[in-house]
Design a protein around this motif. Structure first.
Motif, PDB file in Angstrom:
ATOM      1  N   HIS A  49      19.258  19.333  28.808  1.00 12.96           N
ATOM      2  CA  HIS A  49      19.104  19.164  30.257  1.00 12.96           C
ATOM      3  C   HIS A  49      17.627  19.275  30.620  1.00 12.96           C
ATOM      4  CE1 HIS A  49      19.484  23.535  29.826  1.00 12.96           C
ATOM      5  NE2 HIS A  49      19.053  23.719  31.066  1.00 12.96           N
ATOM      6  N   HIS A  51      15.682  21.277  32.416  1.00 12.21           N
ATOM      7  CA  HIS A  51      14.872  22.484  32.646  1.00 12.21           C
ATOM      8  C   HIS A  51      13.791  22.627  31.577  1.00 12.21           C
ATOM      9  CE1 HIS A  51      18.404  24.305  35.145  1.00 12.21           C
ATOM     10  NE2 HIS A  51      17.621  23.519  35.869  1.00 12.21           N
ATOM     11  N   ASP A  53      12.565  25.049  29.978  1.00  8.13           N
ATOM     12  CA  ASP A  53      12.792  25.853  28.769  1.00  8.13           C
ATOM     13  C   ASP A  53      13.675  25.118  27.756  1.00  8.13           C
ATOM     14  OD1 ASP A  53      14.856  26.332  30.749  1.00  8.13           O
ATOM     15  OD2 ASP A  53      15.576  28.016  29.550  1.00  8.13           O
ATOM     16  N   HIS A  54      13.958  23.834  28.034  1.00  3.57           N
ATOM     17  CA  HIS A  54      14.742  23.009  27.103  1.00  3.57           C
ATOM     18  C   HIS A  54      14.008  21.715  26.745  1.00  3.57           C
ATOM     19  CE1 HIS A  54      18.265  25.647  27.354  1.00  3.57           C
ATOM     20  NE2 HIS A  54      17.660  25.987  28.478  1.00  3.57           N
ATOM     21  N   HIS A 111      26.003  23.639  35.016  1.00  2.00           N
ATOM     22  CA  HIS A 111      24.645  24.177  35.148  1.00  2.00           C
ATOM     23  C   HIS A 111      23.881  23.244  36.075  1.00  2.00           C
ATOM     24  CE1 HIS A 111      21.398  26.725  33.636  1.00  2.00           C
ATOM     25  NE2 HIS A 111      20.668  25.686  33.298  1.00  2.00           N
ATOM     26  N   ASP A 144      22.804  24.976  28.366  1.00  2.00           N
ATOM     27  CA  ASP A 144      23.007  26.068  29.319  1.00  2.00           C
ATOM     28  C   ASP A 144      24.301  25.776  30.059  1.00  2.00           C
ATOM     29  OD1 ASP A 144      20.609  27.148  28.598  1.00  2.00           O
ATOM     30  OD2 ASP A 144      19.599  26.797  30.521  1.00  2.00           O
TER      31      ASP A 144
HETATM   32 NI    NI Z   1      18.738  25.568  32.221  1.00  2.00          NI
END
Ligand code: NI
Ligand code: MN
Length: 230
Positions: A49, A51, A53-54, A111, A144
């Motif tokens: 996804h 975000h 942190d991904h 999410h 997530d």
């Molecule tokens: Ni996330």
């Protein structure tokens, strides 16, 4: 297949002619233990996804290695607009595709998914997870997600290794992840997305101690497992 945990939700997978990263959040990942060989010769990058942190260092690594980025269509569009010439294979929730290395199916996660470019959040499609089957071994990276009854459908996928978030706050916590395991019925499970940041503190032993013996594998950042030995 060799499966190496790179901290947070990041993994490196390696089998014949296949060196992949999942959610390669490395440079700004406090848990990542730097090893330059992790990002050498990467053939594929999976992004669950939008975000940060991904998505992490996906663009940089893909440019360096000429990797194929496998992600949803919206993230594909964002990344192509950020960097011309990236090799992107867009998929979407529920879609399956047979790649030369094996079969990939995108599952859906409960999410958010937006990409923050430093100024604004850009819509990045629905968040997902990946079922990756190589030589009869099926790995599931949930991305997530909250606990969802849809995990019941995954029992049919005969998952060998399920990678599930347990850190809470943004995703399932330990209690919900235990219910997810009960729904999915994987042979093995690896907990992720905990202890990277203050808001996602969790004790993985509290998770694994409530599962059948030998089912859960706690990986420290930098640790690997060999799927043929599971
Ligand atoms: Ni996330
Ligand atoms: Mn995350």
């Amino acid at each position: 297949m060799k499966v190496k945990f790179l901290g947070h939700a990041a993994f490196r997978l390696e089998s014949d002619n296949f060196k992949a990263l999942i959610d390669p959040f490395l440079k700004h990942n406090p848990l990542y233990i730097d090893d330059p060989t992790d990002t050498e010769g990467i053939t594929h990058i999976f992004i669950t996804h939008g975000h940060n942190d991904h998505v992490g260092d996906s663009i940089e690594i893909a440019k360096k290695c000429g990797s194929i980025i496998i992600c949803n269509a919206e993230i594909g569009n964002i990344l192509s607009s950020k960097s011309k010439g990236l090799n992107i294979h867009s998929m979407h929730i529920g879609g399956t595709y047979d790649f030369p290395f094996g079969r990939v199916k995108m599952t859906h996660s409960i999410h958010g998914s937006s990409y923050f470019d430093g100024e604004k959040s850009i819509y990045a499609g629905t968040p997902g997870g990946f079922l990756i089957t190589i030589n009869g071994f099926t790995l599931f990276h949930a991305g997530d997600t909250a606990l969802t009854y849809d995990f019941k459908l995954l029992e049919r996928e005969n998952i060998d290794l399920a990678i599930l978030p347990i850190g809470g706050n943004y995703t399932m916590d330990i209690n919900d992840a235990l219910i997810a395991v009960d729904f999915i019925k994987p042979k093995h499970v690896v907990p992720i997305h905990y202890n990277t940041f203050k808001l996602i503190q969790a004790d993985p032993l509290e998770f694994t101690s409530q599962l059948p013996k030998n089912m859960a594998i706690i990986l420290s950042s930098g640790e690997s497992i060999d799927s043929t030995k599971l």
